[in-house]
Design a protein around this motif. Sequence first.
Motif, short mmCIF file in Angstrom:
data_model
loop_
_atom_site.label_atom_id
_atom_site.label_comp_id
_atom_site.label_asym_id
_atom_site.label_seq_id
_atom_site.Cartn_x
_atom_site.Cartn_y
_atom_site.Cartn_z
N LEU A 104 0.80 -1.22 0.00
CA LEU A 104 0.00 0.00 0.00
C LEU A 104 0.83 1.28 0.00
N VAL A 110 0.18 -0.58 -5.45
CA VAL A 110 -1.22 -0.30 -5.11
C VAL A 110 -2.11 -0.49 -6.32
N ALA A 122 -3.95 -3.79 -4.76
CA ALA A 122 -4.71 -3.22 -3.62
C ALA A 122 -5.72 -4.22 -3.07
N ALA A 147 -3.90 -6.72 -0.94
CA ALA A 147 -3.50 -6.11 0.33
C ALA A 147 -4.69 -6.02 1.27
N ASN A 148 -5.85 -5.69 0.73
CA ASN A 148 -7.07 -5.63 1.54
C ASN A 148 -7.41 -7.00 2.12
N ALA A 167 -6.75 0.08 2.78
CA ALA A 167 -6.48 -0.30 1.39
C ALA A 167 -7.29 0.56 0.42
N ALA A 206 -5.65 3.96 0.22
CA ALA A 206 -4.44 3.92 -0.62
C ALA A 206 -4.83 3.86 -2.10
N GLU A 207 -5.85 3.10 -2.40
CA GLU A 207 -6.29 2.98 -3.80
C GLU A 207 -6.87 4.31 -4.30
N CYS A 218 -1.52 5.90 -3.17
CA CYS A 218 -0.73 5.11 -2.22
C CYS A 218 -0.86 5.77 -0.85
#
Length: 192
Positions: A4, A10, A14, A17-18, A48, A51-52, A56
């Motif tokens: 992230l 990202v 993403a 990461a989530n 997340a 960040a998306e 970031c």
Amino acid sequence: MAILVCPSLVQEHAKYANELLQYFVEKGRTLYGPEFLVYNTHSMLHIASDAENFGCLENCSAFMFENYLQTLKRMVRSGRNPLIQVAKRLEETPKVQKISTRAQDCAYILSEGKCCEVLQVSDKEERVLCRVYSKPYPLFASPCMSFLIGAYKFNQINTIIKWIPRSELTKHAIKINIEERTQIFLSVLHEF
């Protein structure tokens, strides 16, 4: 978090990461009980998407400014006109990135699967002599392949020493020697 904090990761990962953050919160509750689920832990479930939305985490975090305050304080030499003093110090700061051969500053990620350490800089700094590492193997494979976040493990047998253009040194790394002939390169994901 490594995914992230990096703009290119990202965009591509993403969602993954989530999923990892959701897994962390679920397992944390199982291991530590419901008292683990405080507001800060719950906030991780939304980080997340932040960040998306912003490209970031660096783009929606105040940390880099908090961390930079110490540098700004050193630029002020008296209590009179501090803003002007900071502006003058920033103008005096060289804009060209200096290539270093010091062990703590000489590591770079060149391209997918190749890293290097700078051994010597030419007089004009147009080329640098590097030990180039190739044929990486993963540092870890779970929860994801380490290559995803720029973590590589190399055997020194798979190296060559050659001159490369300075322009290829764009992504800093941290190099760690773990055994006599084994090195780890960790990509610096949050450069300013």
